[in-house]
Design an enzyme around this catalytic site. Structure first.
Site, short mmCIF file in Angstrom:
data_model
loop_
_atom_site.label_atom_id
_atom_site.label_comp_id
_atom_site.label_asym_id
_atom_site.label_seq_id
_atom_site.Cartn_x
_atom_site.Cartn_y
_atom_site.Cartn_z
N LYS A 89 42.22 -19.12 66.92
CA LYS A 89 42.89 -18.33 65.88
C LYS A 89 42.21 -16.98 65.82
O LYS A 89 41.01 -16.87 65.57
CB LYS A 89 42.79 -19.04 64.53
CG LYS A 89 43.40 -18.21 63.41
CD LYS A 89 43.46 -18.97 62.12
CE LYS A 89 44.07 -18.11 61.02
NZ LYS A 89 44.14 -18.81 59.75
N LYS A 127 46.95 -19.02 68.09
CA LYS A 127 47.59 -18.27 67.01
C LYS A 127 47.04 -16.86 66.96
O LYS A 127 45.82 -16.72 66.94
CB LYS A 127 47.29 -19.00 65.69
CG LYS A 127 47.77 -18.30 64.46
CD LYS A 127 47.33 -19.05 63.25
CE LYS A 127 47.78 -18.27 62.04
NZ LYS A 127 47.30 -18.83 60.82
C1 PBG Z 1 45.15 -19.22 56.31
C2 PBG Z 1 46.30 -19.07 57.25
C3 PBG Z 1 46.84 -17.86 57.68
C4 PBG Z 1 47.98 -18.17 58.42
C5 PBG Z 1 48.08 -19.57 58.48
N1 PBG Z 1 47.01 -20.11 57.75
C6 PBG Z 1 46.46 -16.45 57.34
C7 PBG Z 1 45.10 -15.98 57.54
O1 PBG Z 1 44.30 -16.55 58.28
O2 PBG Z 1 44.79 -14.99 56.90
C8 PBG Z 1 48.90 -17.16 59.01
C9 PBG Z 1 50.26 -17.61 59.40
C10 PBG Z 1 51.26 -16.53 59.59
O3 PBG Z 1 50.97 -15.32 59.58
O4 PBG Z 1 52.44 -16.89 59.75
N2 PBG Z 1 44.12 -20.01 56.56
#
Ligand code: PBG
Length: 330
Positions: free
Chosen positions: A199, A252
């Site tokens: 991520k 991601k």
């Molecule tokens: C938070 C989380 C995020 C997303 C999924 N879980 C945002 C972040 O890490 O700030 C983003 C998903 C998206 O942008 O569609 N833990």
């Protein structure tokens, strides 16, 4: 008579729809999609997210209707996110495992009403944290090891509520193993872990943070989410999550990280998921609503590209639209 002697003519396989279908290397079925859903507490609420048109925050009554519609379209997998009122947020995210937590209660109702669906959670402090960070903040720093017991409590509460898979999205070191052990000790050996393995600290989460009002109050997420410059580091994260008991690995964002998806697919026997994140979907939606791109063509092409890179499963805000347009897949 052709004037050229061209022996190999790849165009021969593209001559007709039937030939093209026969030679297609990649397919996408609605069963391979996970639809993200935003839940708010209350009744009769359906609010469009201004930076992600077409996607809404629903109260449980509307959410159950939406899930029923999606199931009718062949979407059976959902990942649920809570929009939590500021008054319930604190520095240690205690509301995340509170017995009256509306997210957990609604999850239970969803699984009772639709036992056949796969319900996935998000394990991270940010929607419940007054600091807006995924981990515990102390003196301006995100503290890794003290975050783990909070994630463990959150995970057990989610398993108890009936989630089929938990999605640790916080990027703390050791969290998959910690959560796996906490689940097993509490008797939830069947609850799976969809690890947010690679991520990245991405700018493409903007609309999501609007939806949950979960942006960090100070600083950014670069000390725990991965540097967009790094590719090989994803292999390290994959190795650790696998050793710690992850059931699926996720990359991601998706579209901007197709190389990473491809690497994980080549090096892991686990199913690979890719999160086509809010900002990636919003870009396409914006261009289509301006008449610059054709949604009917650009949307399936974007999803197919993620599959072609190696994703077995795609989390996308386009899941419902895809299923309604292509019930038999592409
Ligand atoms: C938070 C989380 C995020 C997303 C999924 N879980 C945002 C972040 O890490 O700030 C983003 C998903 C998206 O942008 O569609 N833990």
């Amino acid at each position: 008579m052709s004037t050229f002697s061209i022996l190999r003519r790849p165009r021969r396989n593209r001559r007709s729809p039937a030939l093209r279908a026969m030679a297609a290397e990649t397919h996408l079925q609605p069963s391979q999609l996970i639809f993200p859903l935003f839940l708010v507490d209350g009744k009769g609420i359906k609010q469009e997210i201004h930076s992600l048109p077409g996607i809404f925050r629903y109260s449980s009554d509307y959410l159950l209707e939406e899930i029923e519609t999606c199931i009718g379209l062949g979407i059976h997998n959902f990942i649920l996110f809570p929009a939590v009122a500021d008054s319930l947020k604190d520095t240690t995210a205690t509301y995340s495992y509170h017995s009256e937590n509306f997210y957990l209660n609604v999850a239970q109702t969803i699984k009772e009403r639709f036992p056949e669906c796969t319900l996935i959670s998000d394990v991270a402090m940010d929607p419940y944290s007054s600091d807006g960070h995924d981990g515990l903040v102390k003196n301006g720093k995100i503290i890794n090891d003290e975050t783990l017991p909070i994630l463990g409590k959150m995970a057990v509460a989610q398993a108890q509520a009936g989630f089929d898979m938990l999605g640790p999205s916080d990027m703390m070191d050791g969290r998959v193993g910690y959560i796996r052990r906490a689940l097993d000790e509490a008797g939830f050996t069947e609850t799976g872990i969809l690890a947010y393995t690679a991520k990245y600290a991405s700018a493409f989460y903007g609309p999501f943070r609007d939806a949950l009002d979960s942006a960090p109050k100070s600083g950014d997420k670069k000390t725990y989410q991965m540097n967009p410059a790094n590719r090989r580091e994803a292999l390290l994260e994959a190795e650790l999550d696998t050793a710690e008991g992850a059931d699926m690995l996720m990359v991601k964002p998706a579209l901007h990280y197709l190389d990473v998806i491809s690497d994980l697919k080549a090096s892991s026997p686990l199913p690979i998921a890719a999160y086509h994140v809010s900002g990636e979907c919003a870009m396409l939606t914006a261009a289509c609503r301006n008449g610059w791109l054709d949604y009917e063509k650009a949307m399936p092409e974007a999803l197919l590209s993620i599959r072609r890179a190696g994703a077995d499963v795609i989390l996308t805000y386009f899941a419902k639209d895809f299923a309604s347009r292509f019930p038999g897949g592409i």
